[in-house]
Design a protein around this motif. Structure first.
Motif, PDB file in Angstrom:
ATOM      1  N   VAL A 405       0.867  -1.191   0.000  1.00 37.23           N
ATOM      2  CA  VAL A 405       0.000   0.000   0.000  1.00 37.23           C
ATOM      3  C   VAL A 405       0.899   1.236   0.000  1.00 37.23           C
ATOM      4  O   VAL A 405       1.817   1.336   0.823  1.00 37.23           O
ATOM      5  N   PRO A 406       0.667   2.191  -0.919  1.00 39.73           N
ATOM      6  CA  PRO A 406       1.501   3.385  -0.934  1.00 39.73           C
ATOM      7  C   PRO A 406       1.300   4.254   0.306  1.00 39.73           C
ATOM      8  O   PRO A 406       0.173   4.411   0.779  1.00 39.73           O
ATOM      9  N   VAL A 407       2.400   4.792   0.818  1.00 37.47           N
ATOM     10  CA  VAL A 407       2.306   5.680   1.979  1.00 37.47           C
ATOM     11  C   VAL A 407       1.917   7.070   1.492  1.00 37.47           C
ATOM     12  O   VAL A 407       2.573   7.637   0.611  1.00 37.47           O
ATOM     13  N   VAL A 408       0.845   7.624   2.049  1.00 35.87           N
ATOM     14  CA  VAL A 408       0.370   8.935   1.594  1.00 35.87           C
ATOM     15  C   VAL A 408       0.580  10.023   2.649  1.00 35.87           C
ATOM     16  O   VAL A 408       0.591  11.206   2.336  1.00 35.87           O
ATOM     17  N   ILE A 409       0.704   9.613   3.915  1.00 34.41           N
ATOM     18  CA  ILE A 409       0.913  10.574   5.010  1.00 34.41           C
ATOM     19  C   ILE A 409       1.932   9.979   5.976  1.00 34.41           C
ATOM     20  O   ILE A 409       1.950   8.766   6.211  1.00 34.41           O
ATOM     21  N   ILE A 410       2.784  10.839   6.537  1.00 32.99           N
ATOM     22  CA  ILE A 410       3.680  10.406   7.622  1.00 32.99           C
ATOM     23  C   ILE A 410       3.511  11.401   8.761  1.00 32.99           C
ATOM     24  O   ILE A 410       3.539  12.619   8.554  1.00 32.99           O
ATOM     25  N   SER A 411       3.337  10.876   9.972  1.00 33.35           N
ATOM     26  CA  SER A 411       3.149  11.737  11.139  1.00 33.35           C
ATOM     27  C   SER A 411       4.344  11.553  12.069  1.00 33.35           C
ATOM     28  O   SER A 411       4.723  10.432  12.391  1.00 33.35           O
ATOM     29  N   VAL A 412       4.927  12.686  12.476  1.00 35.96           N
ATOM     30  CA  VAL A 412       6.154  12.619  13.289  1.00 35.96           C
ATOM     31  C   VAL A 412       5.988  13.322  14.646  1.00 35.96           C
ATOM     32  O   VAL A 412       6.962  13.715  15.277  1.00 35.96           O
ATOM     33  N   GLY A 413       4.751  13.481  15.078  1.00 35.60           N
ATOM     34  CA  GLY A 413       4.472  14.094  16.371  1.00 35.60           C
ATOM     35  C   GLY A 413       2.977  14.284  16.511  1.00 35.60           C
ATOM     36  O   GLY A 413       2.248  14.223  15.510  1.00 35.60           O
ATOM     37  N   PRO A 414       2.487  14.520  17.734  1.00 38.74           N
ATOM     38  CA  PRO A 414       1.035  14.618  17.941  1.00 38.74           C
ATOM     39  C   PRO A 414       0.391  15.864  17.347  1.00 38.74           C
ATOM     40  O   PRO A 414      -0.814  15.882  17.090  1.00 38.74           O
ATOM     41  N   ASP A 415       1.171  16.906  17.091  1.00 41.60           N
ATOM     42  CA  ASP A 415       0.582  18.168  16.641  1.00 41.60           C
ATOM     43  C   ASP A 415       0.176  18.109  15.161  1.00 41.60           C
ATOM     44  O   ASP A 415       0.806  17.433  14.350  1.00 41.60           O
TER      45      ASP A 415
END
Ligand code: GDP
Ligand code: IMO
Ligand code: MG
Length: 426
Positions: A405-415
């Motif tokens: 599955v292609p990665v569309v979003i990466i989150s690197v913190g809660p904000d």
């Protein structure tokens, strides 16, 4: 660009769906929650403020309309509390709509939830004790009370009388306190007065919005591994968090779903009972729990922690038709020398790539791992994929390769700001 998208948890919940829904809500007109109740708990952070939501869709801060769909089970007391909590913090709730077909959680559901857990002894599910299972049981037994009936005084009285009598037989058998009709009716009738203006035929409203070309985001609670059909039964919740649940739980046809974004933690967590094949019952697990603040929003329980499990997320891809992944909490893995990813299970000497249907077999699955080098750079302020350390990029690409599955979003913190968009969804 798509008109509609579903946000779905790809593991055992708490993947950061709330954060991603809030993010994507800036592009959506409507945000619709399609199942579950106040067993869910989402933490959302922006502008140095933190909000915790349970029933109200995480798009409440940005979307023009927020819908609690017919697939939900709604505790009126909890809903009113949440509305007041938001209003006290200057968040408007006038744009909330509640489906007249959603089911109502009443006090006896919570009491029966607790009683059932007690009776299960060493086979407890570890529920949130919010009455979710018993409310869905009543729905399928065709004895539940729906929002449209709840806000009609006469119908509510009729149905409640019958329900209280029936539930009291069970509660008194186990010497549990019983409810009187008057007590419950008087209290809940006041809640009904409060809630009445929000209740409507939400499927009709969604359809109109679709015809006007509005963008709609469907928000799943829990995760696919907690799905009543596709999860690790019986250690599951009583609804269908899977993306397909969005169609039934919102009252739209399957042809109306364009994209399905699977939210995945860069590792695994689970609250409650049931096997977690990649579980880390050691210092590293404690470390990840601490850095990732892995404590439940609803019950405060410590979440169990494990390595990323590709068998699980491939299962989720299949049953939910994922079109993109949002990898969250990648920052939590910083400073771990060697990272492991589970790519298969060994079951009774045989290597398998699927999730067995019985819990006994699932409990015997031993993870087969590959290893990857970690990174030490602080990634919490990174805004572009190319600026991530190479090993972090490789880790993300590996998840893509394992899950297909292609990665569309990466989150690197809660904000809200700590989010990288690799592909625009809505
Ligand atoms: P949900 O139930 O799927 O909405 O997830 P929860 O809100 O219950 O749990 C996710 C937790 O991780 C929350 O405390 C979020 O604030 C936090 N979170 C979300 N994304 C990130 C991220 O990328 N990094 C870190 N460190 N925390 C995150
Ligand atoms: P969000 O939306 C994590 C788990 C409970 C228990 C099982 C059944 O925040 O991701 P229930 O009360 O639903 O009958 O409990 O499901 N569970 C969750 N775990 N996140 C959730 O929601 C959950 N909602 C339920 O811990 O194991
Ligand atoms: Mg949660």
């Amino acid at each position: 660009m798509a008109q509609t998208a579903v946000v779905v948890g790809t593991q055992w919940g708490d993947e950061g769906k709330g954060k991603i829904t809030d993010y994507l809500a800036s592009k959506a007109n409507y945000v619709v929650r399609y199942q579950g109740g106040n067993n869910a708990g989402h933490t959302i952070e922006f502008n140095n403020e933190q909000f915790k939501l349970k029933l109200i869709p995480s798009g409440v801060f940005r979307a023009e309309k927020i819908i609690l769909g017919n697939g939900m089970v709604i505790n009126p007391e909890s809903l009113i509390e949440e509305i007041k909590y938001l209003n006290d913090r200057n968040v408007s709730t006038n744009h909330i709509r509640i489906s007249n077909r959603a089911h109502v959680i009443l006090p006896y559901h919570l009491e029966i939830d607790a009683l059932q857990e007690e009776l299960r002894q060493d086979q407890k599910v570890g529920t949130t004790k919010k009455g979710i299972g018993p409310a869905y049981t009543d729905k399928y037994a065709r004895t539940g009370i729906r929002m449209g009936e709840f806000i009609d005084k006469e119908t509510f009285a009729e149905k409640l009388k019958y329900q209280i009598d029936e539930k009291n037989v069970l509660l008194s058998k186990y010497n549990k306190p019983i409810n009187t009709f008057e007590e419950v009716f008087n209290k809940y009738n006041q809640y009904a007065d409060y809630i009445r203006p929000f209740v409507t035929d939400t499927s009709y409203e969604i359809d109109e919005a679709l015809q006007q070309g509005k963008k709609i985001l469907f928000e799943g609670a829990q995760g696919v591994m907690l799905d009543i059909d596709h999860g690790t039964y019986p250690y599951v919740t009583s609804s269908n968090p899977s993306a397909a649940g969005a169609t039934v739980g919102a009252g739209i046809g399957p042809t109306k779903i364009d994209e399905v974004v699977g939210v995945v933690k860069a590792y695994s967590t689970r609250v409650g009972e049931g096997a977690l094949p990649t579980e880390l019952k050691n210092e590293l697990g404690d470390y990840i729990r601490k850095v990732g603040r892995e404590y439940g929003t609803v019950t405060g329980r410590a979440r169990r922690v494990g390595w990323f499990d590709g068998v699980i997320v491939s299962h989720t891809r299949r049953v939910s038709g994922l079109t993109g992944l949002s990898i969250n909490l990648l920052d939590v893995l910083t400073n771990i020398e060697t990272l492991k990813l589970c790519v298969a299970y060994e079951l009774d000497g045989e290597v398998i790539h699927f999730v067995p249907s019985t819990i006994k077999e699932f409990e015997r699955c031993k993870p087969v791992y590959i290893e990857m080098p970690g990174w030490t750079e602080n990634i919490t302020q990174v805004k572009h994929f190319e600026d991530l350390p190479l090993n972090a990029q490789n880790y993300v690409r590996k998840i893509e390769e394992i899950t297909k599955v292609p990665v569309v979003i990466i989150s690197v913190g809660p904000d809200r700001e700590q989010t990288m968009i690799l592909k625009e969804i809505l």
